[in-house]
Design a protein around this motif. Sequence first.
Motif, PDB file in Angstrom:
ATOM      1  N   GLY A 123      -4.937  -9.346  -2.554  1.00  0.00           N
ATOM      2  CA  GLY A 123      -3.799  -8.814  -2.051  1.00  0.00           C
ATOM      3  C   GLY A 123      -2.892  -9.183  -0.698  1.00  0.00           C
ATOM      4  N   GLU A 124      -3.624  -9.390  -0.520  1.00  0.00           N
ATOM      5  CA  GLU A 124      -2.358  -9.847   1.330  1.00  0.00           C
ATOM      6  C   GLU A 124      -1.579 -11.488   0.578  1.00  0.00           C
ATOM      7  OE1 GLU A 124      -5.370 -10.365   4.612  1.00  0.00           O
ATOM      8  OE2 GLU A 124      -5.473  -8.253   4.564  1.00  0.00           O
ATOM      9  N   ILE A 173     -11.463 -14.093  -7.096  1.00  0.00           N
ATOM     10  CA  ILE A 173     -11.987 -12.569  -6.197  1.00  0.00           C
ATOM     11  C   ILE A 173     -13.621 -12.415  -6.448  1.00  0.00           C
ATOM     12  CG2 ILE A 173     -11.524 -10.517  -6.078  1.00  0.00           C
ATOM     13  CD1 ILE A 173      -8.995 -10.233  -7.198  1.00  0.00           C
ATOM     14  N   GLU A 186       0.725 -10.267  -1.683  1.00  0.00           N
ATOM     15  CA  GLU A 186       2.175  -9.640  -0.351  1.00  0.00           C
ATOM     16  C   GLU A 186       2.558 -10.610   0.114  1.00  0.00           C
ATOM     17  OE1 GLU A 186       2.176  -6.129   2.910  1.00  0.00           O
ATOM     18  OE2 GLU A 186       1.199  -6.427   1.730  1.00  0.00           O
ATOM     19  N   SER A 187       2.067 -11.667   0.821  1.00  0.00           N
ATOM     20  CA  SER A 187       2.736 -12.632   1.472  1.00  0.00           C
ATOM     21  C   SER A 187       3.692 -13.653   0.749  1.00  0.00           C
ATOM     22  CB  SER A 187       2.366 -13.792   2.238  1.00  0.00           C
ATOM     23  OG  SER A 187       2.017 -14.950   2.834  1.00  0.00           O
ATOM     24  N   SER A 208     -11.763 -11.744  -0.869  1.00  0.00           N
ATOM     25  CA  SER A 208     -11.751 -11.053  -0.999  1.00  0.00           C
ATOM     26  C   SER A 208     -10.747  -9.963  -1.896  1.00  0.00           C
ATOM     27  CB  SER A 208     -12.449  -9.418  -0.022  1.00  0.00           C
ATOM     28  OG  SER A 208     -11.222 -10.165   1.076  1.00  0.00           O
ATOM     29  N   ALA A 209     -10.630  -8.842  -2.408  1.00  0.00           N
ATOM     30  CA  ALA A 209      -9.831  -8.019  -3.327  1.00  0.00           C
ATOM     31  C   ALA A 209      -8.770  -7.943  -2.370  1.00  0.00           C
ATOM     32  CB  ALA A 209     -10.358  -6.743  -3.861  1.00  0.00           C
ATOM     33  N   ASP A 210      -8.679  -7.434  -0.989  1.00  0.00           N
ATOM     34  CA  ASP A 210      -7.881  -7.562   0.381  1.00  0.00           C
ATOM     35  C   ASP A 210      -7.541  -9.039   0.772  1.00  0.00           C
ATOM     36  OD1 ASP A 210      -8.198  -4.939   0.406  1.00  0.00           O
ATOM     37  OD2 ASP A 210     -10.099  -5.305   2.391  1.00  0.00           O
ATOM     38  N   ASP A 211      -7.981 -10.030   0.309  1.00  0.00           N
ATOM     39  CA  ASP A 211      -7.127 -11.037   0.608  1.00  0.00           C
ATOM     40  C   ASP A 211      -6.867 -11.623  -0.266  1.00  0.00           C
ATOM     41  OD1 ASP A 211      -9.544 -11.590   2.824  1.00  0.00           O
ATOM     42  OD2 ASP A 211     -11.190 -12.666   1.588  1.00  0.00           O
TER      43      ASP A 211
END
Length: 247
Positions: A120-121, A105, A124-125, A115-118
């Motif tokens: 996280g996604e 990250i 999740e996937s 990114s942290a969102d990357d």
Amino acid sequence: MLAHGFGCDQNMWRLVVPMLAEKFRLVLFDYVGSGRSDLSAWSEQRYSTLDGYALDVVEVCEELDLREVIFVGHSVSAVVGVLAAAQAPRRISQLVMVAPSPRYIDEDGYRGGFSADDIGELLESLESNYLGWSAAMGPVIMGNDDRPELGEELAASFCATDPDMARVFARTTFLSDSRNDLKSVAVPTLVLECRQDVIAPREVGAYVHAAIAGSRLVTLDATGHCPQLSAPQATAEAIIEFIELAR
């Protein structure tokens, strides 16, 4: 000792094994939860940190009474090797870090590639549809579009891993931050990076090299995150040259 990365097993080394075996005694293994390991020995608590995987390495060394080990770790296993060397300094004498990343990250002043969102996604996937994630991400991580069979092989390796165990390993891998551990490395170290790698960009290789005093950085003329499959000869030659120079 050759150590595989997330979602893989020791079979990922098969193309470099013949070249390395001409000069060295090799030890290959599967982490608990991967490949043909004893799945009954898996514990979510133990493998929720990279120290659990480092303990696997130390236990193999102790069981076989291995000393002066040259530890070759791919991807997250590169950092596992750093931790194992700290746990058992009399066992591991050199490190080869293949496409390493101590943190995935991004942070101010540090580029990990995501990114942290990357992340996280991604997680999740992976957790919602592991087989679908494996099929989609295998070719992306392998990064050799002109050789689709390599991406298919990596995807198949991901799919062969128990989804629940893979979920834990993925979180352990992609949420880890082992940057401070690099400073403790006190053995000769080779950092092997690819000229293009979506998982471990070259800024990461430069960071690892700068953080480990006296390390050597080699950029392979290869793309993707698995040069032991996409460029096995160049990978083996770089490892052999490093070991011979360190003698």
